[in-house]
Design an enzyme around this catalytic site. Structure first.
Site, PDB file in Angstrom:
ATOM      1  N   TYR A  32      43.358  56.384  81.694  1.00 47.95           N
ATOM      2  CA  TYR A  32      42.811  57.105  82.887  1.00 47.95           C
ATOM      3  C   TYR A  32      42.063  56.146  83.840  1.00 47.95           C
ATOM      4  CZ  TYR A  32      42.032  61.680  85.465  1.00 47.95           C
ATOM      5  OH  TYR A  32      42.309  62.413  86.206  1.00 47.95           O
ATOM      6  N   HIS A  37      39.129  49.592  86.425  1.00 48.07           N
ATOM      7  CA  HIS A  37      39.899  48.845  85.471  1.00 48.07           C
ATOM      8  C   HIS A  37      40.940  47.999  86.479  1.00 48.07           C
ATOM      9  CE1 HIS A  37      39.068  52.597  83.503  1.00 48.07           C
ATOM     10  NE2 HIS A  37      38.742  51.999  82.493  1.00 48.07           N
ATOM     11  N   LYS A 184      32.451  53.675  89.545  1.00 51.40           N
ATOM     12  CA  LYS A 184      33.488  53.975  88.946  1.00 51.40           C
ATOM     13  C   LYS A 184      33.697  54.318  87.555  1.00 51.40           C
ATOM     14  CE  LYS A 184      36.358  53.320  92.800  1.00 51.40           C
ATOM     15  NZ  LYS A 184      37.092  54.479  93.543  1.00 51.40           N
TER      16      LYS A 184
END
Length: 281
Positions: A32, A37, A184
């Site tokens: 996800y 990332h 995030k």
């Protein structure tokens, strides 16, 4: 980019890359993927010839009442992020591929995992250390990339690499935030619109602590008190912990005399979020 599901297939690529003298970067994730990332993958692709992103919701790092069954998953979306960011392989194994049913060997850590998130999530870091060790053994990376949002995880992995003599460089990358300051996180997707607004209290309280430190505050009690009072202004927020620790050992401190980590965990409704910053003398 290749999407692989078996350890044996990954090892075939690793063997060939090593034969060619190529460097390998590993970005371990639970999928996800978000911009945080993406930043890890982009940095890995700049610093290595090949990049492997692991996309694996690791069951043994979840507690019995945690969110394993509902943890968000979207492999197609993850593949798109990885491709754009420069990954060579997206490794997406099933739990049965990573763990034998009768496995009796796990990697544990002590002391450094007995505080912060480790104190609230028994067994969590045993799961983290075990899966990361397995990923290191499978992918043989030169470098592995982790986000500083999970500050305790970074410290634990660095210590594990040192203690077990892994010849791997651990690269900690800055927290990526939304425009309003929220760090995030894949778990942000759980938040309702009202909770999403409330979640900004984490970064607001940490910014207040930064101001105190910048203005010369050295008393940790005063810093923690200011954070607690600020978070208390948000009705949807419930504090799990507010800690100020040595940034390397993660030991509690009462006075700011060295580099420190200011770390918080806060429930917004039923969703537990974490955030932190490091402050250097």
């Amino acid at each position: 980019m290749e999407i692989l599901h078996s350890i044996s297939d990954v090892k075939k690529y690793i063997k060939q890359w090593k034969k060619e003298g190529l460097t390998i970067g590993l970005v371990p994730t639970m999928g996800y993927l978000h911009d945080g990332h993406k930043s890890l993958i982009e940095r890995a692709s700049k610093e290595n010839d090949k990049v492997i992103v692991s996309d694996f919701v690791n069951p043994i790092q979840f507690g019995p009442n945690e969110d394993l069954d509902v943890y968000p998953r979207d492999l197609d979306r993850d593949a798109e992020v990885c491709t754009k960011a420069g990954a060579s392989i997206l490794f997406n194994p099933e739990p049965s591929e990573m763990y034998f049913d009768d496995a009796v060997t796990f990697v544990n850590s002590s002391k450094i995992t007995d505080i912060l998130c480790g104190a609230r999530r028994p067994g969590h870091f045993r799961g983290v250390c075990t899966v990361v060790t397995k990923l290191f053994n499978i992918t043989c990376p030169d470098r592995a990339y982790f986000g500083e949002k999970d500050a305790q995880q970074v410290a634990v992995i660095k210590r594990m690499v040192r203690d077990l003599n892994f010849d791997i460089e651990i690269v900690a990358c800055p927290i990526i935030r939304e425009e309003d300051g929220l760090a995030k996180s894949s778990r942000n997707s759980y938040l309702s619109s009202e909770e999403r607004k409330a979640a900004t209290i984490l970064s607001k309280s940490l910014n207040l602590a930064k101001e105190l430190l910048d203005n010369g505050e050295k008393n940790v009690y005063n810093i923690k008190k200011a954070i607690i009072i600020e978070i208390g202004k948000e009705p949807l927020a419930k504090i799990d912990y507010v800690e100020v620790v040595d940034s390397l050992s993660l030991k509690s401190v009462s006075k700011v005399q060295q580099s420190i980590l200011v770390a918080i965990a806060v429930y917004i409704g039923k969703i537990r979020l974490i955030d932190n910053f490091t402050w250097n003398i």
